[in-house]
Design a protein around this motif. Sequence first.
Motif, PDB file in Angstrom:
ATOM      1  N   LEU A  28     -10.100  -6.864   5.428  1.00 36.36           N
ATOM      2  CA  LEU A  28     -11.344  -6.957   6.344  1.00 36.36           C
ATOM      3  C   LEU A  28     -11.240  -6.802   7.960  1.00 36.36           C
ATOM      4  O   LEU A  28     -10.373  -7.596   8.468  1.00 36.36           O
ATOM      5  N   ASN A  29     -11.727  -6.032   8.556  1.00 37.09           N
ATOM      6  CA  ASN A  29     -11.437  -5.846   9.950  1.00 37.09           C
ATOM      7  C   ASN A  29     -12.392  -6.846  10.703  1.00 37.09           C
ATOM      8  O   ASN A  29     -13.523  -6.755  10.632  1.00 37.09           O
ATOM      9  N   GLU A  30     -11.742  -7.768  11.225  1.00 32.98           N
ATOM     10  CA  GLU A  30     -12.610  -8.897  11.917  1.00 32.98           C
ATOM     11  C   GLU A  30     -12.046  -8.973  13.450  1.00 32.98           C
ATOM     12  O   GLU A  30     -12.401  -9.998  14.055  1.00 32.98           O
ATOM     13  N   ASP A  31     -11.592  -7.999  13.901  1.00 32.24           N
ATOM     14  CA  ASP A  31     -11.371  -7.897  15.248  1.00 32.24           C
ATOM     15  C   ASP A  31     -12.764  -8.336  16.151  1.00 32.24           C
ATOM     16  O   ASP A  31     -12.859  -8.981  17.102  1.00 32.24           O
ATOM     17  N   GLY A  32     -13.778  -7.469  15.604  1.00 30.77           N
ATOM     18  CA  GLY A  32     -15.211  -7.990  16.245  1.00 30.77           C
ATOM     19  C   GLY A  32     -15.155  -7.791  17.738  1.00 30.77           C
ATOM     20  O   GLY A  32     -14.595  -6.996  18.429  1.00 30.77           O
ATOM     21  N   ALA A  33     -15.925  -8.634  18.573  1.00 30.53           N
ATOM     22  CA  ALA A  33     -16.078  -8.589  20.071  1.00 30.53           C
ATOM     23  C   ALA A  33     -14.853  -9.025  20.825  1.00 30.53           C
ATOM     24  O   ALA A  33     -15.026  -9.171  22.073  1.00 30.53           O
ATOM     25  N   GLY A  34     -13.747  -9.345  20.106  1.00 32.66           N
ATOM     26  CA  GLY A  34     -12.490  -9.836  20.696  1.00 32.66           C
ATOM     27  C   GLY A  34     -12.739 -11.200  21.350  1.00 32.66           C
ATOM     28  O   GLY A  34     -11.658 -11.584  22.035  1.00 32.66           O
ATOM     29  N   GLY A  35     -13.517 -11.837  20.774  1.00 35.35           N
ATOM     30  CA  GLY A  35     -13.540 -13.306  21.178  1.00 35.35           C
ATOM     31  C   GLY A  35     -14.618 -13.801  20.247  1.00 35.35           C
ATOM     32  O   GLY A  35     -15.091 -13.298  19.138  1.00 35.35           O
ATOM     33  N   ALA A  36     -15.068 -15.269  20.556  1.00 28.94           N
ATOM     34  CA  ALA A  36     -16.050 -15.945  19.741  1.00 28.94           C
ATOM     35  C   ALA A  36     -17.398 -15.056  19.540  1.00 28.94           C
ATOM     36  O   ALA A  36     -17.912 -14.626  20.405  1.00 28.94           O
ATOM     37  N   HIS A  37     -17.734 -14.923  18.544  1.00 29.14           N
ATOM     38  CA  HIS A  37     -19.250 -14.802  18.129  1.00 29.14           C
ATOM     39  C   HIS A  37     -19.967 -15.760  18.026  1.00 29.14           C
ATOM     40  O   HIS A  37     -21.250 -15.550  18.179  1.00 29.14           O
ATOM     41  N   VAL A  38     -19.451 -16.875  17.682  1.00 34.14           N
ATOM     42  CA  VAL A  38     -20.424 -18.297  17.892  1.00 34.14           C
ATOM     43  C   VAL A  38     -19.588 -19.319  18.240  1.00 34.14           C
ATOM     44  O   VAL A  38     -18.585 -19.422  18.747  1.00 34.14           O
ATOM     45  N   TYR A  39     -20.764 -20.535  18.670  1.00 30.37           N
ATOM     46  CA  TYR A  39     -20.000 -21.787  19.040  1.00 30.37           C
ATOM     47  C   TYR A  39     -20.835 -22.763  18.853  1.00 30.37           C
ATOM     48  O   TYR A  39     -22.180 -22.462  18.228  1.00 30.37           O
ATOM     49  N   ALA A  40     -20.495 -24.307  19.155  1.00 30.47           N
ATOM     50  CA  ALA A  40     -21.588 -25.078  19.104  1.00 30.47           C
ATOM     51  C   ALA A  40     -21.691 -25.601  20.471  1.00 30.47           C
ATOM     52  O   ALA A  40     -20.634 -26.261  21.203  1.00 30.47           O
ATOM     53  N   PRO A  41     -23.003 -25.350  21.043  1.00 37.04           N
ATOM     54  CA  PRO A  41     -23.342 -26.029  22.085  1.00 37.04           C
ATOM     55  C   PRO A  41     -23.541 -27.785  21.907  1.00 37.04           C
ATOM     56  O   PRO A  41     -23.443 -28.113  20.852  1.00 37.04           O
ATOM     57  N   TRP A  42     -23.126 -28.416  23.185  1.00 35.06           N
ATOM     58  CA  TRP A  42     -23.374 -29.823  22.882  1.00 35.06           C
ATOM     59  C   TRP A  42     -24.777 -30.340  22.565  1.00 35.06           C
ATOM     60  O   TRP A  42     -25.718 -29.785  22.626  1.00 35.06           O
ATOM     61  N   TRP A  43     -24.583 -31.215  21.533  1.00 35.87           N
ATOM     62  CA  TRP A  43     -25.800 -31.417  20.717  1.00 35.87           C
ATOM     63  C   TRP A  43     -26.181 -32.855  20.527  1.00 35.87           C
ATOM     64  O   TRP A  43     -26.969 -33.491  19.820  1.00 35.87           O
ATOM     65  N   LEU A  44     -25.418 -33.798  21.294  1.00 32.20           N
ATOM     66  CA  LEU A  44     -25.819 -35.357  21.156  1.00 32.20           C
ATOM     67  C   LEU A  44     -26.263 -35.803  22.539  1.00 32.20           C
ATOM     68  O   LEU A  44     -25.970 -36.857  23.181  1.00 32.20           O
ATOM     69  N   TYR A  45     -27.203 -34.849  23.172  1.00 34.79           N
ATOM     70  CA  TYR A  45     -27.731 -35.334  24.609  1.00 34.79           C
ATOM     71  C   TYR A  45     -28.510 -36.590  24.515  1.00 34.79           C
ATOM     72  O   TYR A  45     -28.580 -37.682  25.018  1.00 34.79           O
TER      73      TYR A  45
END
Lengths: 236, 602
Positions: free
Chosen positions: B375-392
């Motif tokens: 499967l070609n997973e190169d994509g945008a050459g970096g993260a497509h998703v992440y987790a912002p801080w969630w425990l404010y």
Amino acid sequence: MNTSIPSSDRLDRRTALKWMATAAASAALLPRSRAQPAPEPGVSVVTAPMGDGYGTDPDLLRDYAPGDLWPLTFNDHQRRTAAVLCGLIIPADNRSPSAADLKVHDFIDEWISSPYPAQAGDRALILQGLEQLDGLAQKRYGSPFADLRINAQATLCDKLAKMEEMDAATESALSASDREFRQLQRAFRRFRDLTAGGFFTTPEGLKDIGYLGNVPLAAFPAPPADLLKRLGLPVE
Amino acid sequence: MPVISASQIKPEYDVIVVGSGAAGGQSAYTLTMEGVKVLMLEAGRSYEPVTETPMFKVGSSAPLRGASTTDKPFGFYDSTVDGGWTVPGEPYVRASAGRENQFKWWRPRMMGGRTNHWGRLSFRNGPYDFKPRSRDGLGFDWPIDYDDLAPYYDRVEQLIGVYGNNDGMENTPDSPPGVLLPPPAPRVGERLVQQRAQKIGVPIVAAHRAVLTQRQDAENIPAKLHPNNPKAQRILRESMQSRAACFWATPCGRGCSIKATYQSTTVHLPPALATGNLDIVPNAMAREVTTDSNGKATGVIFIDKTTGDEVQARGRAVVLAAGAAETVRIMLNSRSVVFPDGIANSTGLVGKYLMDTVGAKLGGQIPLLENLPPLNEDGAGGAHVYAPWWLYQQQLAGKLNFARGYHIEFNTARGQPKLDVGAGLEPLNGGGTWGRKFKDDVRRYHGSFISFSGRGEMIPNEGTFCELDPVVKDKWGIPVLRFHWQWSDHELNQVVHMQQTFKQLIEACGGKVWGEQPAAHGRDAIHPGGDIIHEVGGAIMGSTRRKSVVDAWSRTWDVPNLYLTDGAPFVSNADKNPTLSLMALAWRASDHLIGELSRGNI
């Protein structure tokens, strides 16, 4: 208005010499000086290493081959032994040629011959390992490793490939010959890592491992629905 | 071509900008588009991504299969040339040998600075991030709040092009409709983490990165960014039309010859040069800001590295954008009768409250991801998703033993194999194999590893600062910096929490921690200071001149025609990567400077 003063007239040579001397001692303490307050213990100067490598601004657009940038190390016998090992570790099959076919042993030679510190440890490990391997082959079969029959080579690879987990205390209690054998296993493991890395970074290796990227696409597609289903992931 | 040599500079400019990266690029862009005459000084060589980027090269074309070396610390094909953790002839000093007191100083030394190889993650600071002291009593508040900077975030995002979603997350601001570009589809491993993270309450949303997932709206954006300025609109339209959308191949860290990512060298500098108002001198090592007898800045003395000569450039105003610590160094080296301790340093605060981002990592191996079909997973050459801080809220309620948050980046690594592709498989394949079995093992496990990285907020402290070393100078005789570094329990406890969370995420995906296990104490997990290359602070912004170096416009209190537009004025360093905020602040400061110039105040 430009006011040009040759910089050499302004350079504090005493100071310059000082940090250059420090650089040679690799982040050692600053030398004491009467003119300057003695630095506190622990103070260190971070300097660039003196390199014989490709420098900080190499040509990124040309293709490089082992030996282009620094002299290689292996003599004919070492190179032959390394090639045999590469062919054993990653043999040809119906998907791709062997690591020896792709001359991965030349990459390993480039690696151990590199002027950079990260590879320096591998140089001694692998050169000694090749010698020990021949020693072992001689002792068991009366010939250098590269000259053995495939069955004998395979028997030795079986012994070398599987390295027992061991803590430092147990290891230091081993006999000298057992310790030497373990060192040979360590060299084999490193050689294997480099063979795999060297092999799967070639165009043939990339194809073999199913890497389909590095080609321009008009759009980036979502993963196929059947794959997502198989993994229990939602399909949009 | 207005990239000129030192001998070709004009007798006088409106503004001298030191540095050509995100801050210098944005400053020069904003100024020159409004007709201000600018001279930019760059310590490194000129650099042209369109012709120099090794776009499709594979590992076997590079020496050592592209492995990192002391000459190319991020690997052979990383776009950084002539820069790194060490720079020949340019030493720096560490004040302590202590393991937790180390600072590593990354210096890019090339046109465009760090923007050529950066990760392109572009997050807005949220409202809490401007008032951290009001929230938890630690560190300092900014003299501005989110609403002051929001219009500039809008502008920068539209100029450089940022993909992402508006997810309505706490303290993670949405952009106005139509500003963000659509995010790319998540990869298989990213989707797995996204699904399983729900179990432990970690939200995974689209990352924000400065990569064009589609062509920019060259017809409408220029008029929004430069109303009533037809020339600027035309230049920007042409610049945007010259940028292609991402073609989903080649790592962004190499730079981008099709200009699909933001780099100062492809996005800021070409339109600024097209105005005819910008001269750039590469190989110009700035030494000091010169002042007149009233303490007003008159220009910059730099070393022309091609000849070794010292050159004085003159301007009505000076903008320092050399990278936080380098800006501090220039200020401390700018000593005069009016400023015996360095320019704009009447408070003695220049060099204080240096910060980096807190970093820790953990890897996992996920059996579910073994033996996936090609499967070609190169994509945008970096993260497509992440987790912002969630425990404010938990943090505010005092339920955590650290005061500030972190976000999670992760890599599902089904990309182009690197040198380590078959290394370390022994625990998975019964202690080590060879031959056909080994070849199959490498195929099977490639793509089954996930590495998690935490990027957290460091609270400024009294023990983390830089000063001039009393002895050591660089090869041009310029005194160098000595760095002092200290973590507090907030950072050390934060990295322990990071690693525990990563372990939970790995196990939620049905995997096991791979390699190094989570540390019991933060000192064994935290990256050294500077390692994340988010160095900010050192000349903080404030509402009173007694307690800060610059005012709310990034202008030094002591010298009304000296502005700092890199990370140096940062008062806090939220977990959000600093580049986008720094550009928004640089645009805002440059607008203010234009006003001062046009009102004749400078």
